[in-house]
Enzyme design. Structure first.
Site, PDB file in Angstrom:
ATOM      1  N   TRP A 111       0.772  -1.168   0.059  1.00 30.44           N
ATOM      2  CA  TRP A 111      -0.042  -0.037  -0.136  1.00 30.44           C
ATOM      3  C   TRP A 111       0.710   1.184   0.067  1.00 30.44           C
ATOM      4  O   TRP A 111       0.493   2.307  -0.537  1.00 30.44           O
ATOM      5  CB  TRP A 111      -1.044  -0.137   1.064  1.00 30.44           C
ATOM      6  N   LYS A 138     -12.785  -1.849   5.775  1.00 28.74           N
ATOM      7  CA  LYS A 138     -12.393  -2.773   6.354  1.00 28.74           C
ATOM      8  C   LYS A 138     -12.697  -2.893   8.044  1.00 28.74           C
ATOM      9  O   LYS A 138     -13.452  -3.745   8.332  1.00 28.74           O
ATOM     10  CB  LYS A 138     -10.827  -2.578   6.497  1.00 28.74           C
ATOM     11  N   ASP A 171      -2.275   6.721   6.195  1.00 26.90           N
ATOM     12  CA  ASP A 171      -3.313   5.843   5.639  1.00 26.90           C
ATOM     13  C   ASP A 171      -3.671   4.612   6.896  1.00 26.90           C
ATOM     14  O   ASP A 171      -2.697   3.888   6.729  1.00 26.90           O
ATOM     15  CB  ASP A 171      -2.848   5.194   4.212  1.00 26.90           C
TER      16      ASP A 171
HETATM   17  C1  LIG Z   1      -7.714  -1.528   1.203  1.00 28.65           C
HETATM   18  C2  LIG Z   1      -6.925  -0.411   1.254  1.00 28.65           C
HETATM   19  C3  LIG Z   1      -6.580   0.618   0.399  1.00 28.65           C
HETATM   20  C4  LIG Z   1      -7.409   0.515  -0.865  1.00 28.65           C
HETATM   21  O1  LIG Z   1      -8.698   1.144  -0.709  1.00 28.65           O
HETATM   22  P1  LIG Z   1      -9.426   1.569  -1.862  1.00 28.65           P
HETATM   23  O2  LIG Z   1     -10.944   1.567  -1.180  1.00 28.65           O
HETATM   24  O3  LIG Z   1      -9.700   0.401  -2.692  1.00 28.65           O
HETATM   25  O4  LIG Z   1      -9.158   2.584  -2.585  1.00 28.65           O
HETATM   26  C5  LIG Z   1      -5.423   1.380   0.822  1.00 28.65           C
HETATM   27  N1  LIG Z   1      -4.805   1.352   1.631  1.00 28.65           N
HETATM   28  C6  LIG Z   1      -4.980   0.326   2.329  1.00 28.65           C
HETATM   29  C7  LIG Z   1      -4.317   0.327   3.748  1.00 28.65           C
HETATM   30  C8  LIG Z   1      -5.792  -0.558   2.446  1.00 28.65           C
HETATM   31  O5  LIG Z   1      -6.002  -1.691   3.353  1.00 28.65           O
END
Ligand SMILES: *Cc1c(COP(=O)(O)O)cnc(C)c1O
Length: 360
Positions: free
Chosen positions: A102, A196, A172
């Protein structure tokens, strides 16, 4: 009806109570004669749902008053572009810490908008650790320092908050937001896709300190300009209303569980159950350094890879689904978000013990 024991990394399981309440209210929300999906986002019913969701989120995360909470769309991947568009504020360079898949995506996307300095990376050891703060080579005039505070694929989590001095820290937090208390004031900006730990995909949460907004690049789409969205209560465009409603129910559920400190205790216990077993097993192993292991996403490997298929098949026969690891890492991965009851983890560990006894 049988509910699966769902270890999906995302979109992921939601508390059953929340789904039941949403089902009950599907056709008629609180006597309004409408389901939430059918309501005007500017009507009094939805305004109330939206305001309560924000108030509950602020309470749960103890978000200081000088932070804006935005309910946006586009997911964390869109934020990879939206963050530099909004946060460069006249600076030419941003610092990124590379801890896995990521982070790599964030770095690549940010490179379209500014010079990216990768200040530290754990790629040398296949992203199995978080580079310690004293190894980071930060730029003095960086616009911000970006981390992925929980690497969903590699299973790494920051259990500390990096000190970046006066340079805003951007995180993030998609895959561990609300799994533990965080000191929001240590961050300039926190973002997370909802799918999540919060609710349905389609909702993206942004928490940003208010002095950092208002200097977006001129090319920034209005719908992605934090300042414009903050000024219109995230309603510059139609917000993802149903996803906000479900997130609001999840926030109420979290409050009922005793808030984030309590949910953290629960998450520590769940993760310990699995890691303790992995550490004493001669057949299963965790690839991640102990200090940096994620409580939410637990990758693990079988000693004999050729048994991966048999392991997954046996798991499915016991109602345990989505245990296959991401292709970048291989092996298995159990995602054990807030809504996963400890009983689900117990059943997984029990199955692993039986599998090990039979196959090792
Ligand atoms: C799932 C995830 C993403 C992707 O998110 P999208 O909704 O597909 O844009 C980005 N960063 C992390 C850490 C994630 O777990």
């Amino acid at each position: 009806m049988t509910r699966a024991i769902n270890f999906s990394a995302g979109p992921a399981l939601l508390p059953e109570e929340v789904l039941r309440q949403a089902a009950d209210e599907m056709l008629d929300w609180h006597g309004s004669g409408m389901g939430v999906m059918e309501m005007s986002h500017r009507g009094k019913e939805f305004i109330k749902i939206h305001a309560e969701a924000e108030a509950d989120l602020r309470e749960l995360m103890a978000i200081p008053a000088n932070y804006k909470v935005l309910f946006l769309q586009g997911g964390a991947i869109a934020e990879n572009a939206i963050v530099p568009m909004n946060m460069l504020r006249g600076h030419g360079v941003a610092d990124y810490i590379n801890t896995g898949e990521w982070s790599k995506k964030s770095i690549k996307e940010a490179g379209k908008y500014c010079k990216v300095n990768v200040a530290a990376s754990s790629e040398d050891r296949a992203f199995t650790y978080i580079p310690p703060r004293d190894s980071w080579k930060l730029t003095t005039d960086a616009a911000y320092v970006h981390i992925c505070s929980n690497e969903t694929i590699g299973g790494l989590e920051y259990h500390w908050v990096p000190d970046t001095g006066s340079v805003p820290l951007v995180a993030d937090m998609s895959s561990h937001i609300m799994s533990r208390p965080v000191d929001v004031a240590r961050y300039g900006l926190i973002y997370a896709g909802a799918q999540k730990n919060i609710g349905p995909a389609g909702l993206t949460l942004v928490i940003v300190r208010d002095d950092l907004i208002g200097k977006a690049l001129p090319i920034t789409p209005s719908a992605f300009d934090y300042k414009q969205q903050a000024e219109s209560d995230s309603m510059l465009n139609t917000p993802p209303t149903y996803a906000i409603y479900i997130a609001g129910l999840v926030f109420k559920w979290l409050k009922k569980q005793g808030g984030l400190a309590q949910i953290e205790r629960h998450n520590i216990a769940k993760a310990a159950l699995l890691y303790d077993y992995l550490d004493q097993s001669a057949f299963f192993s965790s690839p991640v350094d102990k200090a940096d292991r994620s409580r939410m996403n637990v990758p693990f490997k079988l000693k004999d890879e050729s048994l991966d298929g048999a392991f997954l098949k046996g798991a499915e026969e016991r109602g345990m689904v989505q245990l296959k690891g991401h292709r970048a890492v291989g092996g298995m991965r159990a995602s054990i978000y807030n809504a996963m009851p400890i009983e689900g983890v117990r059943q997984l560990v029990q199955y692993m013990k039986e599998f090990e006894a039979r196959r090792a």
